[in-house]
Write an enzyme that holds these catalytic residues in place. Structure first.
Site, PDB file in Angstrom:
ATOM      1  N   ASP A  84      68.565  44.160  32.081  1.00  0.00           N
ATOM      2  CA  ASP A  84      67.170  43.748  31.849  1.00  0.00           C
ATOM      3  C   ASP A  84      66.200  44.788  32.405  1.00  0.00           C
ATOM      4  O   ASP A  84      66.564  45.627  33.235  1.00  0.00           O
ATOM      5  CB  ASP A  84      66.893  42.376  32.481  1.00  0.00           C
ATOM      6  CG  ASP A  84      67.092  42.357  33.993  1.00  0.00           C
ATOM      7  OD1 ASP A  84      67.998  43.034  34.496  1.00  0.00           O
ATOM      8  OD2 ASP A  84      66.310  41.655  34.688  1.00  0.00           O
ATOM      9  N   GLU A 149      68.584  41.115  36.899  1.00  0.00           N
ATOM     10  CA  GLU A 149      68.311  41.725  38.216  1.00  0.00           C
ATOM     11  C   GLU A 149      66.836  41.650  38.560  1.00  0.00           C
ATOM     12  O   GLU A 149      66.458  41.393  39.701  1.00  0.00           O
ATOM     13  CB  GLU A 149      68.782  43.188  38.236  1.00  0.00           C
ATOM     14  CG  GLU A 149      68.742  43.842  39.629  1.00  0.00           C
ATOM     15  CD  GLU A 149      67.375  44.313  40.103  1.00  0.00           C
ATOM     16  OE1 GLU A 149      67.165  44.393  41.332  1.00  0.00           O
ATOM     17  OE2 GLU A 149      66.492  44.567  39.259  1.00  0.00           O
TER      18      GLU A 149
END
Ligand SMILES: [Zn+2]
Ligand SMILES: [Zn+2]
Length: 387
Positions: A84, A149
């Site tokens: 991400d 994350e």
């Protein structure tokens, strides 16, 4: 043995694969993990790596790739990267953040070009070159591509680290993200600061905006903001004077302010702060400061943490990876960089948060390394580029 430098043709293929990854919209808060998973799996196929996708949480795929070692009895190596990226303000970019545009200088523009799609691709490209050269590792090498994350990793790396799957992997060392450096030296990270996302709220009776009076919500909040800003300045002074490094000071940034009505004066106000706490900081004194100076009940204030990571292990010791001869992986890492003609800064504490903390929590050594020398720090910024 060193593998030959990639040909012009190979180089453009490497860049094109990186561009493809950058073009996948894995922007928080609604990342397209389906497309990124397909992409990583197709890369794994082209490298004949074993692969599996594990959804510890539905819609949050952890992709696990494996290059089996010739001696499966040996502990393995894990290369971790998150899929991400943080959001962006499209209009502030000179090239589209999801374009993967390469300019004339060769700079590659894209959200995630530094943080950290470049690292995920470098793992894969390194494997490609090693395989082409006929190399086969003794230890098994794992690659994990994890989700989320940027929003804390709870449904990603944390789930993986605490899973039976992970136990079976028998991992002995983890590599994760680091930071670029402006000079020619590469930076290596042995620890990281812990994020505390603090929200403070104040209450007070509303009143006529023309009257001077004590204890309004806005006044109470501002007293706190002033105190927090004094603390911020004192930490910043330590950094500016060179007495402490970026990884050693407690950083505080105001992230949002929600307050105000034109009339009457508001009865509630709140402010959010992004605080980063080094593993060596005095946690109790910071907690006391928050409760007594930044959000004291005596000023009608309350506080809550949206995120509060303690940078210690279960025994209360700072969560750090050894950087001396007691950790042969650290020595090996330094030697490998030098062998590739790279220079290294002295070991540092990462100023932000990474998934490495979950692996360090398990007692594993973890090294933060994003190989980008001579590169400005543009993580989370407009116009993130990879040079
Ligand atoms: Zn990152
Ligand atoms: Zn990030």
């Amino acid at each position: 043995n060193p593998t030959p430098s990639p040909s012009q043709d190979e180089q453009s293929q490497i860049i094109s694969r990186f561009q493809q990854y950058l073009q996948i919209n894995t922007t928080q808060p609604s990342p397209d993990y389906q497309t990124s998973t397909q992409f990583i799996l197709s890369q794994a196929d082209s490298l004949s790596l074993e692969s599996r996708v594990i959804e510890f949480v539905k819609g949050k795929p952890v992709i696990l790739l494996k290059w089996p070692g010739s001696d499966p009895s040996l502990p393995s190596v894990l290369l971790n990267s998150h899929t991400d990226v943080v959001s962006f303000e499209h209009s502030k970019w000179i090239h589209p953040p999801l374009g993967g545009y390469v300019d004339q200088r060769g700079d590659i523009f894209g959200r995630g070009s530094q943080d950290m799609k470049c690292v995920g691709m470098q793992y894969l490209e390194a494997i490609r070159r090693l395989k082409d050269s006929g190399f086969r590792p003794k230890r098994s090498l794992y690659l994990s591509f994890v989700p989320d994350e940027e929003i804390g990793g709870n449904d990603g790396a944390k789930k993986l680290a605490y899973s039976d799957v992970f136990k079976d992997m028998n991992v002995e060392i983890v590599l994760d993200e680091g930071l670029p450096s402006l000079n020619e030296n590469y930076r290596l990270f042995y620890a990281e600061k812990a994020p505390w996302w603090l929200v403070i709220k104040s209450k007070g009776a509303p009143g006529h905006g023309a009257k001077l009076y004590d204890n309004s919500a806005m006044e109470n909040l501002f007293k706190s903001i002033e105190s927090i800003r004094r603390f911020r300045a004192s930490q910043f002074d330590l950094l500016k004077s060179g007495l402490k490094s970026e990884g050693e000071v407690i950083s505080v940034n105001m992230a949002f302010l929600k307050a105000g009505t034109p009339s009457p004066t508001p009865s509630e106000a709140e402010a959010g702060f992004d605080i980063r706490v080094p593993p060596t900081a005095d946690i109790e004194s910071l907690e006391k400061r928050i409760a007594e100076e930044w959000a004291p009940a005596s000023r009608n204030m309350t506080f809550e943490f949206k995120q509060k990571v303690i940078p210690h292990d279960d025994l209360g010791r700072p969560l750090v990876t050894a950087t001396d001869s007691s950790n042969s992986w650290w020595i090996l890492m330094e030697e490998a960089i030098k062998k590739a003609n790279g220079k290294i800064e002295k070991p540092e504490i990462f100023s932000g948060a990474t998934d490495a903390r979950y692996f360090r929590q398990l007692g594993l050594p973890a090294i933060g390394f994003s190989p980008m020398a001579n590169t400005p720090y543009l993580l989370h910024d407009h116009n993130e580029v990879h040079l």
